[in-house]
Design a protein around this motif. Structure first.
Motif, PDB file in Angstrom:
ATOM      1  N   ASP A 201       0.836  -1.214   0.000  1.00  0.00           N
ATOM      2  CA  ASP A 201       0.000   0.000   0.000  1.00  0.00           C
ATOM      3  C   ASP A 201       0.862   1.251   0.000  1.00  0.00           C
ATOM      4  O   ASP A 201       0.605   2.198  -0.732  1.00  0.00           O
ATOM      5  N   TYR A 202       1.892   1.216   0.860  1.00  0.00           N
ATOM      6  CA  TYR A 202       2.738   2.409   0.978  1.00  0.00           C
ATOM      7  C   TYR A 202       3.427   2.703  -0.350  1.00  0.00           C
ATOM      8  O   TYR A 202       3.503   3.835  -0.799  1.00  0.00           O
ATOM      9  N   ASN A 203       3.910   1.650  -0.991  1.00  0.00           N
ATOM     10  CA  ASN A 203       4.589   1.816  -2.274  1.00  0.00           C
ATOM     11  C   ASN A 203       3.605   2.351  -3.321  1.00  0.00           C
ATOM     12  O   ASN A 203       3.933   3.251  -4.090  1.00  0.00           O
ATOM     13  N   ARG A 204       2.397   1.808  -3.318  1.00  0.00           N
ATOM     14  CA  ARG A 204       1.381   2.237  -4.294  1.00  0.00           C
ATOM     15  C   ARG A 204       1.028   3.705  -4.078  1.00  0.00           C
ATOM     16  O   ARG A 204       0.958   4.484  -5.018  1.00  0.00           O
ATOM     17  N   ASN A 205       0.833   4.086  -2.823  1.00  0.00           N
ATOM     18  CA  ASN A 205       0.358   5.441  -2.534  1.00  0.00           C
ATOM     19  C   ASN A 205       1.451   6.502  -2.598  1.00  0.00           C
ATOM     20  O   ASN A 205       1.178   7.661  -2.853  1.00  0.00           O
ATOM     21  N   ASN A 206       2.690   6.092  -2.309  1.00  0.00           N
ATOM     22  CA  ASN A 206       3.754   7.100  -2.209  1.00  0.00           C
ATOM     23  C   ASN A 206       4.843   6.953  -3.265  1.00  0.00           C
ATOM     24  O   ASN A 206       5.737   7.788  -3.341  1.00  0.00           O
ATOM     25  N   GLY A 207       4.792   5.917  -4.053  1.00  0.00           N
ATOM     26  CA  GLY A 207       5.803   5.698  -5.096  1.00  0.00           C
ATOM     27  C   GLY A 207       7.192   5.549  -4.513  1.00  0.00           C
ATOM     28  O   GLY A 207       8.186   5.951  -5.131  1.00  0.00           O
ATOM     29  N   ALA A 208       7.285   4.998  -3.304  1.00  0.00           N
ATOM     30  CA  ALA A 208       8.595   4.893  -2.643  1.00  0.00           C
ATOM     31  C   ALA A 208       9.434   3.766  -3.247  1.00  0.00           C
ATOM     32  O   ALA A 208       8.904   2.736  -3.664  1.00  0.00           O
ATOM     33  N   THR A 209      10.726   3.988  -3.293  1.00  0.00           N
ATOM     34  CA  THR A 209      11.661   2.953  -3.728  1.00  0.00           C
ATOM     35  C   THR A 209      11.969   2.077  -2.513  1.00  0.00           C
ATOM     36  O   THR A 209      12.216   2.606  -1.428  1.00  0.00           O
ATOM     37  N   MET A 210      11.947   0.762  -2.696  1.00  0.00           N
ATOM     38  CA  MET A 210      12.196  -0.123  -1.543  1.00  0.00           C
ATOM     39  C   MET A 210      13.190  -1.216  -1.895  1.00  0.00           C
ATOM     40  O   MET A 210      13.098  -1.810  -2.963  1.00  0.00           O
ATOM     41  N   LEU A 211      14.095  -1.438  -0.976  1.00  0.00           N
ATOM     42  CA  LEU A 211      15.001  -2.586  -1.081  1.00  0.00           C
ATOM     43  C   LEU A 211      14.792  -3.409   0.186  1.00  0.00           C
ATOM     44  O   LEU A 211      14.878  -2.881   1.297  1.00  0.00           O
ATOM     45  N   LEU A 212      14.504  -4.684  -0.009  1.00  0.00           N
ATOM     46  CA  LEU A 212      14.062  -5.509   1.114  1.00  0.00           C
ATOM     47  C   LEU A 212      14.883  -6.784   1.211  1.00  0.00           C
ATOM     48  O   LEU A 212      15.037  -7.505   0.220  1.00  0.00           O
ATOM     49  N   THR A 213      15.438  -7.044   2.378  1.00  0.00           N
ATOM     50  CA  THR A 213      16.069  -8.352   2.570  1.00  0.00           C
ATOM     51  C   THR A 213      15.140  -9.183   3.436  1.00  0.00           C
ATOM     52  O   THR A 213      14.465  -8.653   4.324  1.00  0.00           O
ATOM     53  N   SER A 214      15.095 -10.463   3.164  1.00  0.00           N
ATOM     54  CA  SER A 214      14.269 -11.335   3.993  1.00  0.00           C
ATOM     55  C   SER A 214      14.699 -12.772   3.786  1.00  0.00           C
ATOM     56  O   SER A 214      15.171 -13.148   2.726  1.00  0.00           O
ATOM     57  N   HIS A 215      14.506 -13.563   4.835  1.00  0.00           N
ATOM     58  CA  HIS A 215      14.753 -14.998   4.696  1.00  0.00           C
ATOM     59  C   HIS A 215      13.469 -15.701   4.267  1.00  0.00           C
ATOM     60  O   HIS A 215      13.494 -16.870   3.931  1.00  0.00           O
ATOM     61  N   TYR A 216      12.347 -14.945   4.338  1.00  0.00           N
ATOM     62  CA  TYR A 216      11.068 -15.547   3.959  1.00  0.00           C
ATOM     63  C   TYR A 216      10.802 -15.275   2.484  1.00  0.00           C
ATOM     64  O   TYR A 216      10.593 -14.126   2.084  1.00  0.00           O
ATOM     65  N   LEU A 217      10.807 -16.332   1.696  1.00  0.00           N
ATOM     66  CA  LEU A 217      10.586 -16.179   0.263  1.00  0.00           C
ATOM     67  C   LEU A 217       9.247 -15.526  -0.036  1.00  0.00           C
ATOM     68  O   LEU A 217       9.092 -14.817  -1.010  1.00  0.00           O
ATOM     69  N   LYS A 218       8.297 -15.791   0.849  1.00  0.00           N
ATOM     70  CA  LYS A 218       6.955 -15.240   0.662  1.00  0.00           C
ATOM     71  C   LYS A 218       7.016 -13.708   0.606  1.00  0.00           C
ATOM     72  O   LYS A 218       6.311 -13.081  -0.197  1.00  0.00           O
ATOM     73  N   ASP A 219       7.847 -13.114   1.453  1.00  0.00           N
ATOM     74  CA  ASP A 219       7.999 -11.646   1.431  1.00  0.00           C
ATOM     75  C   ASP A 219       8.410 -11.187   0.038  1.00  0.00           C
ATOM     76  O   ASP A 219       7.856 -10.247  -0.520  1.00  0.00           O
TER      77      ASP A 219
END
Lengths: 325, 268
Positions: A201-219
């Motif tokens: 939602d945040y990305n959709r509403n604000n057009g923010a660039t995101m880089l995400l690390t996670s061990h959960y593939l689902k993320d």
């Protein structure tokens, strides 16, 4: 330029080794052989404005070190980084007001006070106007559904509730770039889902660039259009998750249902038996051997039904990790 | 100019906010606060025993009468409270080792400010500052020092200089963590040096006085304000007492910048 540009980024850490026992402790008093660990090696990539990119890799691959360099926490050993046109480790105030760093295992909240007190502190630090503060806080609280926890001491919140509060604290100033290091670590699947939905939602509403690390593939599967895989400090893949499966797995899983019971021992010559029950089995075979194996199955047993699946994504990714070694 | 003023206002506002949150945190656990106060009162009793001996024996310390000594012991106790107050400074070693500066580094504003003024320990500071202030006022009255603007001004000036030194020395000692990781020995040494101030510096031999004034200027922290109102500072000491805090602050700032470059966020 808005977005993230990384060129030939490297980071080394120095350390000492010590053998077990007193003798080596005494020896180390006089001489320590300095070792260098190359946490990140010559990393280059670009992330466009508004993109959500997943950063995958095993423990110690260099994901967190990279994120820390992008957020200006660590200086690199060499290389260049620009985040929204700023060099992160110069730590300019204008830059800091444009991005947020969220780490699942770090907290910025005052543990003995309700989260709303920490939010008010961030309001002062980021110089957020009263109107914007009220509006943003209202939106974030509603998105996360945490109204009832706002006045509860942070130490009394569950891990999931606390993480949501961390996220709100990090996003109050409406950052344009968000660097997330394991934001869902330790959370149950409902809380993980909440965080994922919120980030979307945040990305959709604000057009923010995101880089995400996670061990959960689902993320990564649910959030990221693009995935980068890092192993032993090297970038070993940059593309979509689906492609990882296509390109890096030459294995297929045959899921078979029998019309009459079949012994496990009778299947081992056909491939790797991944699971077995008297009336059904899953056999992993090489891509090229699928047709031939099916032929043999029909010849040897009374097959009721058969399905062909790709090998699990985790296995493809594990192969990628091995490539970087 | 306008930009600078705006920045200054920001620092003051955020520092007040930090202070309020520290106080609010303390008030959430009144028993913790009370136990902190009790521990400090116990330590203080030991310091006050020295004073009691001086007063009851009518002992002079160098040229200082027992009444004058009250001002010095009061200033020492007051400044110990200030040292305790800087929780953000005293927390640095642990935070560096655990990699806890990460999120703070991403906040706008000076990291040194956000860290060192980020936490205040009122429980440990309160009894020291309160008792120190009472002793200073009591000693002042017993010495019949005129209560004039110039006397109060000069006392506050050197008290402020002492606070700057307390902050700078404490910060420099804490920052050694970037080079030596374990600070047990440094902390003990620093505490021992600090305790040299529990009596006026006139108590010590000349060589110690010189070392404590010029080499490791720890005596400036608590002696100069009392000596200034008692008219016991010579011109060199007057200038030295103003110069050293500035230099110490500059050194602490330089050391901070060098240390932060070595920060590895618990990775190295």
């Amino acid at each position: 330029m808005e977005g993230i540009v990384v060129k030939n980024l490297s980071r080394d850490f120095a350390y000492y080794e010590k053998e077990a026992g007193m003798k080596s402790s005494v020896k180390n008093l006089f001489h320590r052989a300095k070792q260098i660990r190359h946490a990140v090696k010559n990393l280059s990539f670009e992330i466009q404005k508004g993109e959500i990119v997943g950063f995958l890799g095993p423990n110690g691959a260099g994901k967190t070190t990279t994120i820390k360099m992008l957020s200006g926490v660590l200086y690199p050993t060499s290389g260049e980084v620009q985040v929204n046109g700023y060099v992160p480790w110069e730590r300019k105030k204008e830059f800091k007001k444009q991005f947020a760093y969220v780490a699942g295992q770090k907290s910025q909240l005052w543990i003995n006070l309700p989260a709303v007190d920490s939010f008010a502190l961030n309001k002062s630090i980021y110089e957020i106007s009263d109107t914007q503060y009220r509006q943003t806080l209202g939106e974030l609280v509603e998105l996360f559904g945490v109204q009832e926890f706002l006045k509860v001491q942070v130490r009394r919140l569950s891990l999931g509730e606390r993480m949501k509060m961390e996220m709100i604290a990090a996003l109050l100033h409406r950052p344009k770039v968000i660097l997330l290091d394991e934001p869902t670590i330790g959370l149950d699947f409902i809380a993980q889902n909440n965080i994922r939905e919120f980030l979307k939602d945040y990305n959709r509403n604000n057009g923010a660039t995101m880089l995400l690390t996670s061990h959960y593939l689902k993320d990564i599967e649910e959030l990221c259009q693009r995935t980068m895989v890092i192993s032993h400090g090297n970038l070993v893949y940059d593309g979509t998750l689906e492609q990882i499966q296509d390109v890096f797995s030459n294995r297929r899983i045959l899921n078979i249902h029998w019309n009459s019971p079949v012994q496990k021992e009778a299947l081992v010559s056909l491939g790797t038996v991944k699971s077995w029950e008297p009336m059904r089995a899953a056999i992993e075979v090489d891509d090229a051997a699928v047709a031939q194996t099916i032929h043999r199955l029909f010849a040897m047993f009374s097959v009721g039904d058969i399905g062909i699946d790709a090998a699990p994504l985790e296995e493809s990714i594990a192969r990628l990790y091995e490539q970087g070694a | 100019m306008r930009g600078r003023l705006h920045e200054l206002k920001w620092y003051v506002k955020v520092a007040i906010h930090f202070g309020k949150l520290s106080l609010q945190s303390t008030m959430e656990y009144p028993l913790d606060f009370a136990s902190g106060v009790c521990v400090e009162l116990a330590y203080m009793t030991i310091k006050l025993v020295y004073l009691y001996v001086v007063l009851s024996a009518g002992m002079k310390v160098g040229s200082m009468t027992p009444d004058m000594v009250i001002i010095f012991v009061g200033t020492y106790i007051f400044m110990t409270g200030i040292w305790m107050l800087f929780g953000g400074v005293n927390n640095i070693p642990g935070q560096v080792v655990r990699g806890d500066l990460d999120l703070l580094m991403t906040k706008p504003g000076s990291l040194q400010f956000l860290q060192t003024f980020g936490k205040f320990n009122f429980a440990l500071a309160f009894p020291n500052v309160a008792v120190g202030t009472i002793l200073i006022i009591g000693g002042w009255r017993r010495c019949a020092i005129p209560v004039t603007i110039s006397h109060i001004g000069v006392f506050i000036l050197y008290l402020a200089a002492g606070i700057v030194l307390t902050y700078s020395f404490g910060l420099m000692a804490a920052l050694l963590v970037f080079w030596v990781t374990s600070l047990n020995a440094v902390s003990t040494l620093y505490a021992a040096l600090w305790d040299y101030n529990n009596m006026p510096m006139e108590l010590y031999p000349k060589v110690i006085k010189q070392i404590g004034t010029f080499l490791i200027p720890i005596f400036l922290v608590t002696n100069w304000s009392g000596m200034a109102v008692l008219g016991k500072l010579n011109p060199v000491q007057i200038i030295w007492g103003i110069t050293v805090p500035g230099l110490a602050l500059l050194m602490a700032r330089t050391m901070w910048k060098a240390g932060i470059k070595r920060y590895t966020s618990a990775n190295g």
